[in-house]
Design an enzyme around this catalytic site. Structure first.
Site, mmCIF file in Angstrom:
data_model
loop_
_atom_site.group_PDB
_atom_site.id
_atom_site.type_symbol
_atom_site.label_atom_id
_atom_site.label_comp_id
_atom_site.label_asym_id
_atom_site.label_seq_id
_atom_site.Cartn_x
_atom_site.Cartn_y
_atom_site.Cartn_z
ATOM 1 N N HIS A 299 -11.976 0.918 -3.364
ATOM 2 C CA HIS A 299 -11.630 -0.493 -3.420
ATOM 3 C C HIS A 299 -12.851 -1.411 -3.383
ATOM 4 C CE1 HIS A 299 -12.082 -0.007 0.887
ATOM 5 N NE2 HIS A 299 -10.957 0.677 0.993
ATOM 6 N N ASN B 253 -3.796 -2.441 -5.184
ATOM 7 C CA ASN B 253 -2.679 -1.561 -5.517
ATOM 8 C C ASN B 253 -3.126 -0.429 -6.434
ATOM 9 O OD1 ASN B 253 0.231 -1.060 -5.320
ATOM 10 N ND2 ASN B 253 0.271 -1.534 -7.508
ATOM 11 N N GLY B 254 -4.326 0.068 -6.191
ATOM 12 C CA GLY B 254 -4.859 1.094 -7.079
ATOM 13 C C GLY B 254 -4.603 2.513 -6.633
ATOM 14 N N GLY B 255 -4.046 2.688 -5.415
ATOM 15 C CA GLY B 255 -3.936 4.033 -4.846
ATOM 16 C C GLY B 255 -2.724 4.810 -5.316
ATOM 17 N N LYS C 254 1.365 4.612 -4.857
ATOM 18 C CA LYS C 254 1.896 4.802 -3.510
ATOM 19 C C LYS C 254 2.849 3.673 -3.136
ATOM 20 C CE LYS C 254 -0.959 4.505 -0.006
ATOM 21 N NZ LYS C 254 -1.996 4.843 0.990
ATOM 22 N N ASP D 114 -0.411 -1.236 0.956
ATOM 23 C CA ASP D 114 0.339 -0.407 1.905
ATOM 24 C C ASP D 114 0.271 -0.964 3.329
ATOM 25 O OD1 ASP D 114 -2.207 0.232 2.770
ATOM 26 O OD2 ASP D 114 -2.075 2.365 2.313
ATOM 27 N N LYS E 208 -1.429 5.693 5.347
ATOM 28 C CA LYS E 208 -2.468 6.500 4.714
ATOM 29 C C LYS E 208 -2.072 7.969 4.623
ATOM 30 C CE LYS E 208 -5.062 2.892 4.453
ATOM 31 N NZ LYS E 208 -5.140 2.176 3.151
ATOM 32 N N ASN F 228 -4.634 -4.485 1.566
ATOM 33 C CA ASN F 228 -4.052 -3.311 0.900
ATOM 34 C C ASN F 228 -2.552 -3.479 0.703
ATOM 35 O OD1 ASN F 228 -6.557 -2.083 0.946
ATOM 36 N ND2 ASN F 228 -6.126 -0.869 2.776
ATOM 37 N N GLN G 73 -8.873 -2.336 -11.912
ATOM 38 C CA GLN G 73 -10.157 -1.798 -11.480
ATOM 39 C C GLN G 73 -10.638 -0.749 -12.467
ATOM 40 O OE1 GLN G 73 -8.180 0.971 -8.060
ATOM 41 N NE2 GLN G 73 -10.379 0.815 -7.943
#
Length: 600
Positions: A318, A212-214, A225, A348, A495, A346, A289
């Site tokens: 990731h 969940n880093g995006g 996101k 998402d 994406k 992911n 992260q």
């Protein structure tokens, strides 16, 4: 985590002064430094400059072994007097090289500089020290990064990981995987053909991890996101929380759940999930992260953006999953609590949930690592694919950023390279710990260079390079790693706004256990959506469909060119192109559009 009995992590100094790292028993005839036996345990290393003596060192320093040579022979290099991040002070940046086969890249097309996990290497007895070499321009640039990262409070693991990536960039090493180095994967086991009895008892030793880093910067977002509304008012995080509840009810067992957040998503995510306390809190719910500086493209110096200094940093991809688990203590804690298996995907991808059949199959194979792959379609041709290393026959992952320009046509050949990585991965945590042991505390993953602007929404801002690694590339780091072909229903990612546009339509359905999957009538093939570039950001896309997206359940391909607004009750069937060349926004009238081009 201890090394196997009789095995040691040691280094050999060669006659030309280079030092290479090894794992196993030191060869006969090699002499340990300072007369200490090669097999003897290492003394506690001195603290790294800039860090507390009490700070934990994740791995012991390797025993330094020098090749036996006549006693009269001069020592090849002076003894270092201080060490930082495994590098002698004052010594230029290039580090000993290892063949790239261990870094997940095919053998035979170059080497990469390898920096192991941060640790201190003791001084080596040598002839009287000569004057240290003067600092090179690259040393001076690295000093800026070091100061910047220390000033941000980053730990030695994060600094060492970035240094490895930066050295790959600065060295000019080839990070591409050409056609000549790989072969197609012809066949794999298939989920639908598995004949296996699920074993619910395995759940007690399994953890589910969501990445969940995006921020979705490519979609113009500055928050996680996963906070985007997807369907029926649910965000990604809402759906994940409901999925976890559904899993517990379905399996009548507690399912351990964790998130890997980034420095950019942690606060917003924990706040959003506070209404679901059953998921856990604090370190039981998340580990974070690392962060990495963006690199100025023109001169490789640290990017600077005083208007918003947060834009100077980025997640390192990731692939940081593995060092983040190690450095945060998460891996050690999970093993101590009896967890052996990890399923990671992911945040998402709302089709990726715990599947007891897959877990049971993975455990039965005894494989250290398993990748879920899906069959490529035309919609997937620009994404990474699975391949075989032509030299070793092992599986590897080739991402878009790793494909030479002259090989793009073959890269997109979905009949040749049939499978793509869904980023749904199964990892044996004990095997992961062993891999860290063998490699000296670091998994050497291929480095990818992504060109961006320092402010993602300002295309005139400074051009930068973001250095990233991919977690799926670890498939080449584990001997015996495997892959399995899964139904498309386990893959529904977002994406781009093209994906989100499609996911919000009736081409997808929300299942009772809160997964989002393609409608059965689509036979696993999603519609291909190509929106005008003016709609690449979410807020712009929302203006395109103020009343929701058109019906796409029977759509094969939709292309939108120019400024338009979809009216309610628009139905798209087959292949449809909608054009507006006037430059002024125009509505798409209600109605059914089938295999046609509509000019407004």
């Amino acid at each position: 985590m201890s090394a196997p009995a009789g095995a040691h992590h040691f280094c050999i100094r060669h006659a030309d002064g280079t030092i290479t790292q090894h794992f196993g028993m030191p060869p006969a005839g090699y002499l340990p430094v300072q007369g200490s036996p090669a097999a003897a345990p290492m003394p506690m290393p001195v603290p790294m400059q800039g860090f507390s003596a009490a700070a934990p060192v994740p791995m012991p320093a390797p025993t330094i072994i020098r090749a036996a040579r006549p006693s009269a022979a001069p020592a090849p290099m002076p003894a270092p007097t201080a060490v930082r991040y495994g590098m002698p002070a004052g010594v230029p940046m290039p580090m000993p090289s290892q063949t790239v086969i261990q870094s997940g890249m095919p053998a035979g097309y170059g080497t990469v500089t390898q920096t192991a996990a941060p640790r201190v290497v003791r001084s080596v007895a040598a002839a009287p020290a000569a004057a240290p070499p003067s600092a090179s321009p690259l040393d001076e640039i690295w000093a800026q990064y070091e100061e910047k990262m220390l000033g941000q409070g980053l730990n030695d693991a994060a600094i060492a990981a970035f240094r490895y990536n930066f050295e790959v960039l600065a060295s000019g090493q080839n990070t591409l995987i050409p056609e000549s180095a790989i072969q197609p994967v012809e066949s794999l086991p298939e989920y639908d053909s598995l004949d296996i009895q699920p074993e619910p008892n395995l759940l007690a030793s399994t953890v589910v991890v969501k990445l969940n880093g995006g921020l979705g910067t490519g979609m113009g977002l500055d928050k996680a996101k996963s906070l985007l509304p997807v369907t029926q008012g649910y965000t990604f995080l809402d759906l994940i929380a409901h999925q976890c509840a559904a899993m517990k009810e379905m399996f009548q067992a507690d399912v351990r759940f964790m998130l890997m957040n980034s420095f950019s998503t942690s606060e917003d995510t924990l706040d959003a999930l506070s209404k679901y306390p059953e998921l856990g809190t604090g370190p039981d719910l998340e580990f974070v992260q690392n962060m990495a500086p963006k690199v100025t493209e023109s001169d490789l110096t640290p990017a600077s953006w005083p208007e918003n200094p947060a834009h100077e940093w980025c997640p390192p991809g990731h692939g940081d999953l593995y060092p983040a688990m190690l450095g945060s203590g998460t891996l050690e804690n999970l093993l101590a609590q009896g967890y052996k298996y990890m399923f990671v995907s992911n945040s998402d991808n709302l089709g990726a949930t715990m599947d007891l059949k897959l877990l049971t199959y993975f455990a039965a194979t005894g494989a250290p690592f398993m990748m879920e792959v899906a069959t490529r379609t035309d919609a997937d041709k620009k994404g990474g694919h699975l391949a075989e290393d032509a030299a070793t026959g092992g599986l590897l992952l080739r991402e878009t950023a790793q494909c030479p320009k002259e090989d793009e046509k073959e890269f997109q050949n979905v009949n040749k390279y049939k499978f793509f990585n869904t980023n749904n991965l199964w990892v044996d945590l004990e095997a992961l710990a062993d891999a860290f042991n063998r490699s000296g505390g670091a998994l050497a993953l291929p480095v990818m260079k992504n060109s961006k602007t320092v402010d993602p929404r300002d295309k005139k801002s400074t051009k930068v390079i973001q250095l990233e690694t991919a977690m799926g590339a670890a498939i080449s780091c584990f001997e015996g790693a495997t892959a399995i072909v899964i139904p498309r229903s386990r893959f529904a990612p977002v994406k781009t706004t093209n994906d989100l546009f499609s996911l919000r339509s009736d081409a997808y359905t929300l299942t009772p256990d809160f997964r989002i999957e393609l409608e059965a009538s689509r036979n696993g093939v999603p519609p291909t959506i190509k929106l005008d570039d003016m709609y690449k950001f979410v807020d712009a896309m929302d203006s395109l469909i103020p009343d929701g997206p058109p019906s796409l359940i029977d759509c094969t391909k939709l292309v939108v060119e120019g400024p338009v607004v979809f009216s309610p009750d628009v139905v798209i069937k087959g292949e449809v192109t909608i054009k507006n060349e006037s430059g002024v926004s125009k509505p798409v009238p209600p109605g059914v559009y089938a295999d046609t081009t509509l000019s407004l």
